[in-house]
Design a protein around this motif. Structure first.
Motif, mmCIF file in Angstrom:
data_model
loop_
_atom_site.group_PDB
_atom_site.id
_atom_site.type_symbol
_atom_site.label_atom_id
_atom_site.label_comp_id
_atom_site.label_asym_id
_atom_site.label_seq_id
_atom_site.Cartn_x
_atom_site.Cartn_y
_atom_site.Cartn_z
ATOM 1 N N GLY A 138 -35.552 32.528 -14.118
ATOM 2 C CA GLY A 138 -34.853 33.371 -15.063
ATOM 3 C C GLY A 138 -35.572 34.482 -15.889
ATOM 4 O O GLY A 138 -36.665 34.037 -16.084
ATOM 5 N N THR A 139 -34.700 35.199 -16.515
ATOM 6 C CA THR A 139 -35.227 36.273 -17.372
ATOM 7 C C THR A 139 -35.562 35.891 -19.009
ATOM 8 O O THR A 139 -35.798 36.793 -19.841
ATOM 9 N N ILE A 156 -37.738 39.823 -23.075
ATOM 10 C CA ILE A 156 -36.647 38.788 -22.855
ATOM 11 C C ILE A 156 -35.294 39.637 -22.085
ATOM 12 O O ILE A 156 -34.946 40.931 -22.571
ATOM 13 N N ASP A 157 -34.975 39.023 -21.085
ATOM 14 C CA ASP A 157 -33.523 39.531 -20.331
ATOM 15 C C ASP A 157 -34.058 41.140 -19.868
ATOM 16 O O ASP A 157 -33.177 41.920 -20.089
ATOM 17 N N GLY A 158 -35.280 41.353 -19.663
ATOM 18 C CA GLY A 158 -35.473 42.723 -19.313
ATOM 19 C C GLY A 158 -36.707 42.812 -18.399
ATOM 20 O O GLY A 158 -37.183 42.022 -17.483
ATOM 21 N N GLY A 159 -37.366 44.198 -18.567
ATOM 22 C CA GLY A 159 -38.526 44.521 -17.950
ATOM 23 C C GLY A 159 -37.979 45.951 -17.183
ATOM 24 O O GLY A 159 -37.219 46.673 -17.823
ATOM 25 N N TRP A 160 -38.375 45.978 -15.825
ATOM 26 C CA TRP A 160 -37.731 47.306 -15.031
ATOM 27 C C TRP A 160 -36.303 47.214 -15.008
ATOM 28 O O TRP A 160 -35.912 48.205 -14.558
ATOM 29 N N TRP A 168 -37.377 52.424 -16.161
ATOM 30 C CA TRP A 168 -37.046 52.347 -17.613
ATOM 31 C C TRP A 168 -37.195 51.053 -17.958
ATOM 32 O O TRP A 168 -36.515 50.028 -17.379
ATOM 33 N N TRP A 169 -38.103 50.573 -18.707
ATOM 34 C CA TRP A 169 -38.535 49.273 -19.414
ATOM 35 C C TRP A 169 -37.761 48.723 -20.729
ATOM 36 O O TRP A 169 -37.809 49.835 -21.456
#
Ligand SMILES: Cc1cc2nc3c(=O)[nH]c(=O)nc-3n(C[C@H](O)[C@H](O)[C@H](O)COP(=O)(O)OP(=O)(O)OC[C@H]3O[C@@H](n4cnc5c(N)ncnc54)[C@H](O)[C@@H]3O)c2cc1C
Lengths: 243, 572
Positions: A69-70, B79-83, B100-101
């Motif tokens: 998970g993220t 957290i909860d992200g990246g590309w 878009w990061w």
């Protein structure tokens, strides 16, 4: 991407976990992606290997939903996905681990530190990036067993050391005969996993002489010995030591 | 920190986004006596509790390598992200590429950025005057310099008085000592200098001395943990160990996390009333009001908010009479080459980790040649250099995995461990008409908010620049006796996709003419003076010098002015 149905793959998995798949004596599938291995046209098969045993060519699905998970707990890392390899698969990988990186005075062998645990985690990964390695390793293990069974009547993990060495020698050939292209591609990749997995363990870092992972108050820069070496290199390149 | 009362009024200023710009705005305003409500889309985040500073590769899944869940590796702070952010898509025009990061956390991308903090120089604020391309800033270096000083004092950095053209140094007493250079950095320096290319001590927002403080004490770097994990000891700057706790301590800051702002609400044509946001946990919508609103949701997101806030008075998007909102989208130009240096093989091993970042770097140096028209690109670049004793990892293969086993393999792996050098090109992109963001009429995120659609095309300026960089780095690698890892690359094939360097800017640029810019020199929207922008959207141009220090300095400058205005009764 997988083309097999989930039922097929589960059935295959069950078979892989318990027995050697019956491998049809057909030529290598054209659809499979060719690994970066040089072929030797028309070479004869290395002794003791049966060129009629084809590459199994089976794929398993990717299921990223099984990932961590993220927003995983970084202080308590876990790989939550189910592992794919059987005990005998892991035994085979540890045998290969000790052939690739045997124990010596610098450290234990890769099999001795249970490199198979890492390989299992890696090839069982639910992410797309590891799917190719999963395909290679699962098929490769099945192929090893088929060859070993044919030659000795025993799966690879239970065969004698001479058989192990003979098969590994064949997989290290460069270039390889046509029928070993897929198996050598598998072994090349497995060697990468063994080496990468090993040297990222504390035992491996010690064995290679890595220095780091040590909080310190001031960064001392290069050691005297390292500076001397640099001076020698710069002299050789006809460059002055930078001010 | 979630507070129901925060949903009502009583705050002087609302800030949207708690990243580099928003957190600095909160700090500047609260210390000037202003009451602030800070709305952050991401979750609350505590680096002291959540950063695994010393976690080892083998303790992480897949030895910590990047995955779609954690693109920069398991331990990376994002957290909860990246590309991609789950449930919050963006689109790109057909056959075009823009990455878009984003991250969704208190402190935004300051928790995991690279911390390279060059100052823009005098030329950088007046690019049009120098080469006739783009637009001048409504500010000069001399006007911004005191704000750089102030920002650097709170942010903390290492740096040295390099004394180079258009690369301003910090005044004495601000920058901490730069860590000693490593072997490969000294080798690169020797080879580069021999070819007439400078290689000098770098500037990073990393402390090399303790920074005592009653509220937010921060420690010197201890030279082993990767900065992208975040820094629980506060050595590497991030808002969550510095300006946010400092702002909280004033008693004038209210933070609401999981608050996804969807639009700016207006009181009248030229006056913002507040914002509307969605509580990401409940899906419920709230409206909050204040005397002024500061958008600092990151360059692209801020332009998205302005475009999504269109109304009868502002049919093309809020404060967009110029048509420039979403336009002038820039990133930093990215290129890469590396070398294998036989002379570095088998060298004596020592602890070469140092601080996670480069201790030396190659700044831009060909100003004279450019002024004389000798180069086929107008602006500069720099190289961030790398190398060192790197352990093999799961992706090891090819030339890094010799085809031998046993003792021979062990010996070969050890010999090769420190033989690589890396040159990451970071260059100035010139805004062009083909690079912009607009609202995609067909796609909404999971909160129902229309998403951005990106358009992107590099011009010859950038492609020629990367070619020049490849030629330069290859010459340095050759001079070191090495071989180049990507000898067949060209400027066109090597240039990274737009957005890839994660320095987006320009989508609500400042200027001195309301017809061609969105903001005035104090970051206020020309058409809505109580609406400010304090993130990368403000950038009139995006020099190769990484933008975040400038974003923070100008956020502070704008907020100092805003605080003074509010205290004198403005926007009451
Ligand atoms: C790996 C990496 C390395 C980098 N290295 C460097 C470097 O070395 N030097 C440098 O100068 N820059 C670097 N950067 C870039 C730097 O991180 C950004 O320039 C900087 O963070 C931009 O600040 P910002 O305030 O515009 O946006 P951000 O820091 O992204 O903060 C925006 C915040 O707004 C929140 N938000 C977004 N939308 C909404 C909404 N609708 N409502 C409420 N809140 C919202 C976000 O969740 C986020 O917290 C790097 C970035 C990355 C990812």
């Amino acid at each position: 991407m997988t083309t097999l149905s989930r039922r097929t793959t589960l059935a295959w998995l069950a078979a892989a976990a318990t027995a050697i798949p019956a491998v049809p004596a057909v030529a290598r599938s054209e659809g499979a992606t060719a690994p970066a291995v040089a072929r030797s046209e028309g070479a004869t098969a290395p002794a003791g290997l049966n060129p009629q045993i084809a590459w199994p060519d089976i794929e398993l699905p990717v299921n990223a939903a099984l990932g961590y998970g993220t927003d995983p707990d970084l202080m308590n890392p876990i790989a939550p996905w189910p592992l794919r390899l059987s005990a005998e698969n892991r035994e085979a990988i540890n045998i290969l681990g000790n052939l690739v990186l045997p124990p010596d005075e610098s450290g234990p062998g890769a099999g001795d530190v249970d490199i198979a645990a890492f390989v299992d985690e890696w090839i069982s990964s639910p992410y797309e990036a590891q799917a190719g390695d999963r395909r290679k390793v699962l098929n490769g293990l099945a192929w090893l067993d088929a060859q070993s069974l044919e030659a000795t009547g025993k799966p690879f993990a239970k065969a004698d050391a001479a058989t192990h060495a003979r098969i590994v020698d064949a997989l290290m050939l460069d270039p390889v005969p046509e029928f070993l292209v897929e198996p050598a591609g598998f072994f090349g990749r497995l060697r990468g996993l063994i080496v990468g997995g090993y040297y990222t363990l504390p035992e491996g870092k010690a064995a290679i002489g890595f220095q780091g992972n040590t909080p310190m108050k001031d960064y001392p820069g290069p050691s005297d010995e390292a500076v001397e070496h640099l001076k020698g290199l710069l002299k050789h390149l006809n460059l002055p030591y930078p001010a | 920190m979630f507070d129901k009362a925060a949903r009502s009024t009583g705050h002087d200023v609302i800030i949207v986004g708690s990243g580099a710009g928003g957190s600095m705005a909160a700090y500047a305003l609260t210390r000037a006596g202003i009451n602030v409500l800070l709305l952050e889309a991401g979750r609350s985040y505590d680096p002291q509790a959540e950063v695994n500073m010393l976690g080892q590769e083998h303790e992480a899944p897949l030895r910590g390598v990047g995955t779609p869940d954690k693109p920069f590796g398991y331990y990376d702070a994002t957290i909860d992200g990246g590309w991609q952010v789950p449930g919050e898509p963006y689109t790109t025009a057909k056959d075009e590429k823009f990455e878009w990061w984003r991250s969704r956390m208190l402190g935004g991308r300051t928790n995991h950025w690279g911390r390279h903090v060059p100052r823009f120089g005098p030329y950088d604020f007046k690019p049009f005057s120098r080469d006739g391309i783009g637009m001048d800033w409504p500010l000069s270096y001399d006007e911004v310099a005191p704000w750089y000083d102030r920002t650097e004092e709170i942010v903390g950095l290492w740096g040295a008085p390099n004394g180079l053209e258009n690369h301003p140094d910090s005044p004495p007493g601000i920058a901490h000592p730069v860590p000693k250079p490593r072997v490969y950095e000294l080798l690169i320096k020797a080879a580069a200098n021999d070819l007439g290319v400078p290689c000098v001590p770098s500037r990073y927002a990393i402390l090399t001395k303790d920074k005592p403080d009653d509220v937010a004490p921060r420690n010197a770097c201890y030279y082993t943990s990767p900065c992208g994990r975040g820094c629980s000891i506060g050595a590497a700057y991030q808002a969550t160990t510095s300006v946010l706790p400092l702002a909280m301590a004033t008693g004038r800051l209210t933070v609401v996390t999981d608050a996804m702002v969807s639009k700016v609400v207006m009181k009248s044509k030229h006056k913002a009333d507040g914002v509307e946001y969605v509580d990401r946990k409940t899906g419920q919508t709230y409206k909050v009001t204040a005397k002024a609103v500061i958008l600092a949701a990151s360059a692209c997101e801020t332009s998205r908010l302005m475009l999504n806030s269109r109304n009868d008075d502002h049919p093309n998007g809020l404060a967009n009479g110029s048509g420039q909102v979403g336009r002038n989208l820039v990133d930093t130009v990215g290129g890469y080459t590396g070398g294998i240096i036989p002379g570095l093989e088998g060298r004596p091993i020592y602890n070469e980790e140092g601080a996670d970042q480069a201790h030396l770097y190659i700044p831009w140096w060909l100003y004279k040649e450019q002024a004389e028209g000798k180069l086929n690109f107008a602006r500069g670049y720099h190289f961030e250099i790398g190398g060192g004793f790197r352990l093999p990892g799961p992706w090891t293969g090819g030339a890094d995995l010799p085809k031998v086993n046993g003792a021979d393999l062990r010996a070969a792996m050890k010999r090769k461990m420190g033989n690589r050098v890396h040159f990451s090109l970071r260059g100035e992109m010139i805004p062009n008409k083909d690079c912009y963001a607009e609202i995609d009429p067909n796609v909404r995120d999971k909160w129902g908010i229309p998403v951005l659609k990106f358009h992107w095309k590099w011009s010859d300026q950038e492609i020629n620049m990367v070619q020049h960089g490849l030629d330069t780095a290859r010459a340095i690698i050759k001079r070191m006796g090495g071989t180049v890892v990507n000898p067949n690359d060209t400027g066109e094939s090597n240039i990274r996709p737009g957005g890839f360097i994660i320095h987006e800017g320009g989508t609500a640029r400042m200027g001195d003419d309301p017809k061609t810019s969105v903001l005035d020199a104090y970051n206020r929207c020309w058409e809505v003076p109580n609406l400010l922008v304090a993130d990368g959207a403000m950038l009139t141009s995006n020099p190769h010098k990484n933008p975040t220090l400038t974003i923070m300095a100008l956020a502070w400058r704008a907020c100092d002015k805003l605080a003074a205005d509010i205290k004198q009764g403005a926007f009451a």
